[in-house]
Design a protein around this motif. Structure first.
Motif, PDB file in Angstrom:
ATOM      1  N   ARG A 182      -2.435   8.438   4.305  1.00  0.00           N
ATOM      2  CA  ARG A 182      -1.790   7.795   5.262  1.00  0.00           C
ATOM      3  C   ARG A 182      -1.147   8.333   6.425  1.00  0.00           C
ATOM      4  NH1 ARG A 182       0.354   5.259   0.376  1.00  0.00           N
ATOM      5  NH2 ARG A 182       2.169   6.683   0.393  1.00  0.00           N
ATOM      6  N   THR A 194      -6.336   4.571   2.427  1.00  0.00           N
ATOM      7  CA  THR A 194      -4.955   5.249   2.600  1.00  0.00           C
ATOM      8  C   THR A 194      -4.015   4.855   1.419  1.00  0.00           C
ATOM      9  OG1 THR A 194      -4.378   3.232   3.791  1.00  0.00           O
ATOM     10  CG2 THR A 194      -5.074   4.859   5.098  1.00  0.00           C
ATOM     11  N   ALA A 238      -8.873   9.056   4.835  1.00  0.00           N
ATOM     12  CA  ALA A 238      -8.764   8.401   6.032  1.00  0.00           C
ATOM     13  C   ALA A 238      -9.767   8.045   6.788  1.00  0.00           C
ATOM     14  CB  ALA A 238      -7.734   9.251   6.878  1.00  0.00           C
TER      15      ALA A 238
END
Length: 267
Positions: A84, A78, A73
């Protein structure tokens, strides 16, 4: 601070931190309604540490996923569920960190700590939670949480900087407005609390580090322990009840308390 007040402050923080009824509002009201001395920033830090430990332990499987996805991230990738989730938590936390720091450093946060403000926010945001909970769809699950929803819920979370709003309550309100199920909306809101509580703790710690002494350390450890245990119990009960009960009982409590506080404030 007496031992009884110490335990009382810790248990109130632990129970109310994750229920949608405002922990900050209750901690401000404790000295205001009882005549006891304010518990001070150092104890605030300690009880936040306790509640942080509780939510991390309760949602440890999700926390592990977020930690695993954090490296990806941070470089903008992602393409995995872990990344995510980590990205969503980062995005959701940024607005509150920025606005919270400004309010704290400017001293404006202190001007909001009044019975009148808490009464109105307890009442108004309680009714808003009821409205969103009743009209909101239940079509989204936690796996649907992406950057857009994270930002929207992060902006909702900024409102929790006003005492009496409830951080969990306002983020759950945002989740229900976006169409998340009650249980998954609450789960996302609880995960959002982790970086927020951590950031708040760091900010407050910088203000009280010079007060450190042996007695304060002992008091802090006791407060953290009782906050941890009561928060863990509150989390377990709320998440279990959400399988069959709406947020209406919390709304009723907020409306009654808000009305009482406004009655006191305006008499």
């Amino acid at each position: 601070m007496s031992f009884l007040q110490l335990i009382l402050a810790a248990v109130i923080q632990g129970i109310t931190e994750f229920l949608p009824i405002s922990s900050s509002g209750h901690l401000i009201l404790l000295p205001a309604l009882t005549g006891l001395d304010d518990q001070g920033l150092a104890i605030d830090v300690a009880v936040h540490v306790g509640t942080l430990g509780a939510v991390v332990l309760y949602f440890w499987s999700d926390v592990k996923l977020a930690i695993a996805g954090l490296p990806q991230a941070l470089i903008g990738k992602t393409d995995t569920p872990q990344a995510r989730l980590a990205m969503g938590l980062i995005i959701a936390t940024i607005p509150t960190v920025i606005v919270g720091t400004i309010l704290f450093k400017s001293g404006l946060s202190q001007s909001l700590r009044s019975m009148t403000v808490i009464g109105w926010t307890m009442l108004g945001f309680g009714l808003l939670l009821y409205w969103m909970d009743q009209k909101g769809a239940q079509t989204k699950e936690a796996d649907d949480w992406g950057p857009r929803d994270a930002l929207i819920m992060g902006l909702w979370q900024v409102l929790a900087l006003i005492p009496g709003t409830s951080r969990s309550g306002i983020t759950i309100t945002g989740a229900r407005q976006l169409g998340y199920t009650r249980e998954d909306g609450a789960r996302i809101a609880m995960l959002m609390s982790i970086p927020t509580i951590l950031a708040s703790g760091v900010l407050l710690s910088a203000e009280v580090i010079h007060e450190a002494n042996a007695q304060l350390a002992i008091d802090g450890a006791i407060a953290a322990l009782f906050a941890f245990l009561s928060a863990l119990l509150a989390l377990h009960l709320m998440m279990r009840l959400l399988r069959s009960v709406s947020f209406t009982p919390y709304v009723i409590y907020r409306v009654i308390l808000g009305a009482i506080l406004l009655g006191i404030a305006y008499t």
